[in-house]
Motif scaffolding. Structure first.
Motif, PDB file in Angstrom:
ATOM      1  N   THR A  14       0.833  -1.209   0.000  1.00 35.81           N
ATOM      2  CA  THR A  14       0.000   0.000   0.000  1.00 35.81           C
ATOM      3  C   THR A  14       0.865   1.255   0.000  1.00 35.81           C
ATOM      4  O   THR A  14       0.591   2.214  -0.727  1.00 35.81           O
ATOM      5  N   LEU A  18       0.841   4.048  -2.978  1.00 41.22           N
ATOM      6  CA  LEU A  18       0.560   5.465  -2.713  1.00 41.22           C
ATOM      7  C   LEU A  18       1.727   6.346  -3.139  1.00 41.22           C
ATOM      8  O   LEU A  18       1.529   7.437  -3.688  1.00 41.22           O
ATOM      9  N   VAL A 159      -3.988   4.249  -9.963  1.00 44.34           N
ATOM     10  CA  VAL A 159      -3.975   3.097  -9.059  1.00 44.34           C
ATOM     11  C   VAL A 159      -4.024   1.802  -9.877  1.00 44.34           C
ATOM     12  O   VAL A 159      -3.289   0.849  -9.606  1.00 44.34           O
ATOM     13  N   LEU A 200      -8.983   1.437  -1.269  1.00 47.63           N
ATOM     14  CA  LEU A 200      -8.175   2.594  -1.647  1.00 47.63           C
ATOM     15  C   LEU A 200      -8.896   3.450  -2.679  1.00 47.63           C
ATOM     16  O   LEU A 200      -8.988   4.677  -2.544  1.00 47.63           O
TER      17      LEU A 200
END
Length: 222
Positions: A14, A18, A159, A200
């Motif tokens: 993660t 990000l 993403v 997310l």
């Protein structure tokens, strides 16, 4: 694989996702915003009307949008290596992620700017306002809610791109899903990765929608 084994992998994945998405979003906005505005200003009837330049920009943007990201990712390996020194890792992935997203965001910017009331543009022109005044005082403020919505869509797209980048040496949740979920047949880890990605994207969408509503509300009360 137990939860205690999955947690550090998901946390690191993660964080890497990000990291890639945030930096590539910054580069995308810095690159796509002026291109999108130029597409409007150089079009027929624009303050910088220049049809040859407009067509060249349009062709470049269309080509960039039409290439599947996984192909672009591989094609840009020499460029990524020249810029970063390697094509592996989250920092290296920022280069293809940004290059892939700039044309996409530029079209969103163009659409948002074209929605601005033409009467406001004519008013600025009649008062002798130049390009900086038009862009800074009218186009960007008036198109801001749509621009924020465009940034939100772009971030969500990035993403997805970052997950694909895991297939060719990138880090992040996509890489973790391939390495631990697919190659090691850990179905539970694969499901956990998908859940994190969905969460997310949901958070990003909710934040973006909230900012858009806030800007729209302020615009109505201004």
């Amino acid at each position: 694989m137990t939860w205690s084994e999955m947690q550090p992998l998901l946390t690191q994945g993660t964080y890497d996702t990000l990291y890639m998405v945030l930096w590539s979003t910054l580069v995308t906005v810095l690159g796509g915003l002026p291109i999108g505005i130029l597409l409007v200003l150089t079009d027929k009837g624009g303050l910088l009307q220049n049809q040859p330049l407009n067509k060249v920009l349009g062709v470049i943007v269309n080509i960039g949008r039409s290439l599947p990201f996984i192909i672009l990712l591989i094609f840009l390996i020499p460029v990524t290596t020249a810029v970063v020194g390697t094509f592996i890792g989250p920092t290296a992935m920022i280069v293809p992620l940004a290059i892939g997203a700039v044309p996409f965001f530029a079209r969103l910017v163009e659409t948002a700017v074209r929605e601005v009331d033409h009467g406001l543009i004519e008013a600025v022109e009649s008062m002798g306002g130049g390009i900086p005044t038009l862009v800074g005082k009218v186009l960007l403020p008036q198109a801001l809610p749509s621009l924020v919505a465009g940034v939100t869509t772009t971030v969500i797209t990035l993403v997805g791109y970052s997950a694909m980048a895991g297939a060719v040496g990138g880090e992040g949740l996509g890489s973790k899903a391939i390495t631990y979920g697919f190659q090691r047949f850990e179905t539970g880890f694969m499901i956990a990765t998908v859940v994190v990605l969905i969460a997310l994207v949901t958070v990003i969408q909710l934040l973006g929608d909230g900012v858009v509503r806030l800007l729209a509300r302020r615009g109505r009360t201004a």
